[in-house]
Design an enzyme around this catalytic site. Sequence first.
Site, PDB file in Angstrom:
ATOM      1  CD  GLN A   1       5.652 -25.620  32.378  1.00 22.72           C
ATOM      2  OE1 GLN A   1       5.272 -24.589  33.034  1.00 22.72           O
ATOM      3  NE2 GLN A   1       6.949 -25.524  32.554  1.00 22.72           N
TER       4      GLN A   1
ATOM      5  CB  ALA B   1       7.752 -30.042  33.826  1.00 21.70           C
TER       6      ALA B   1
ATOM      7  CB  SER C   1       4.716 -27.624  34.871  1.00 26.90           C
ATOM      8  OG  SER C   1       4.756 -27.074  36.084  1.00 26.90           O
TER       9      SER C   1
ATOM     10  CG  HIS D   1       5.818 -23.891  38.211  1.00 23.10           C
ATOM     11  ND1 HIS D   1       5.975 -23.439  39.167  1.00 23.10           N
ATOM     12  CD2 HIS D   1       6.811 -24.915  37.984  1.00 23.10           C
ATOM     13  CE1 HIS D   1       7.210 -23.285  39.420  1.00 23.10           C
ATOM     14  NE2 HIS D   1       7.587 -24.195  38.718  1.00 23.10           N
TER      15      HIS D   1
ATOM     16  CG  ASP E   1      10.074 -21.899  40.094  1.00 24.88           C
ATOM     17  OD1 ASP E   1       9.775 -22.785  40.678  1.00 24.88           O
ATOM     18  OD2 ASP E   1      10.167 -21.346  38.995  1.00 24.88           O
TER      19      ASP E   1
ATOM     20  CD  GLU F   1      13.767 -27.050  38.435  1.00 21.52           C
ATOM     21  OE1 GLU F   1      12.997 -26.639  39.207  1.00 21.52           O
ATOM     22  OE2 GLU F   1      13.662 -27.289  36.791  1.00 21.52           O
TER      23      GLU F   1
ATOM     24  CG  HIS G   1      10.682 -25.866  41.294  1.00 22.05           C
ATOM     25  ND1 HIS G   1       9.826 -26.223  40.419  1.00 22.05           N
ATOM     26  CD2 HIS G   1       9.905 -26.771  42.361  1.00 22.05           C
ATOM     27  CE1 HIS G   1       8.099 -26.697  40.883  1.00 22.05           C
ATOM     28  NE2 HIS G   1       8.038 -26.813  41.482  1.00 22.05           N
TER      29      HIS G   1
HETATM   30 ZN   LIG Z   1       9.904 -24.751  39.102  1.00 15.91          ZN
END
Ligand SMILES: [Zn+2]
Length: 372
Positions: free
Chosen positions: A258, A279, A284, A286, A293, A337, A340
């Site tokens: 990230q 982020a 994040s 993630h 995603d 987004e 996401h």
């Molecule tokens: Zn994402």
Amino acid sequence: MNKGLKIFLITFLIVILIAVISVTIIKILRNNNDEKIDSSYNETAVTKMQELNLYDEINNKEYSKTIEVLLEENKLNEKYLNEYYNITYSNINNFSTIINQLLDKSYNSEEINYIISNYINNYDIILNMDYFDILSFKNISNFDINQIERYLAYQNENEDLNINTVVTYVNIGLDLEGYSKYEEYTNEEAENDLTILVNKYHKLPDDYVPSDLVSLSYSSTYYLRKEAAEAFEKLTDAGILDNVIFYPFSPYRSYDLQSRLYNGYVARDGKEAADTYSARPGFSEHQLGLAVDVRSSNLPDNLTPEHYKWMLDNSYKYGFIIRYPKGKQHITQFIEEPWHLRYLGVELATKVHDSGLTYDEYYDIYLKKTSN
Ligand SMILES: [Zn+2]
């Protein structure tokens, strides 16, 4: 008249006379006490109200425990006499002092009853502030008295927002710049709670790595936490049945990955722009291993409008929400987004979907433990 009868009559008259005199004397002696007998108030209160020349006024009205306690403690302020009658007595420390201080601040009896029954552990916050319309916050479940000054300031700056929205937005942190003030979770919190909220006000530990990452069938280098990975396979299969073919392109990302991504975007577009779509490391979803995603089969990093529509209508059935929807950037702090997805589990994802709220709002209103 014979002598015997005379003596009898004289004795009788004397006895009558003595009786009348005695009753009169007793009556005079007990004159003051008569008032006590008529009053519902205790002796100390009666003495005090006599001193204040309020005996008749007070006793002509219904008994009030509040009035009695104020009298006993010598704290009755005559100018608030009428308000006192509408203030319900509560057996708390410094009751008389607190209600007088609130009256001094222009709170009325209705507001004071509300404060005493709801905020007795926090009344010092209210006493340290100017008067505000506390009843306008009534029935707002996520209202936190500790944040009252922030609510009032934000309300001032955003007069078009209703009070519920003001409370939720301030609770999220939106009155402050993103990343300027945030809570940091522990590794245990991140690991044990699949519903954890991660945004610009809630950070993960730098070294947090989920313990149960498993690879996705699409690629052995793509990981999600086990439960999210299984749900994602089901979502993908459901899409195939509806001829909606999509692939993951960015699932679990470590703190370091990230970091590299974010710094790359900053170098390319500048920090301000990068912050709208990427982020910062530690912030994040993630890194949770609960976000992925996805892209349509014919696009490198997005869903087609048709596939996005399908995702909006179906992903919650498999436990995923569109975390950064359209028109919500002022809340999520990220641009729309479509790609996401955030895993929350079917039950919660369905509730969030049905609420029409962003997860930031939903979390604050329904999931956060309040400090009140
Ligand atoms: Zn994402």
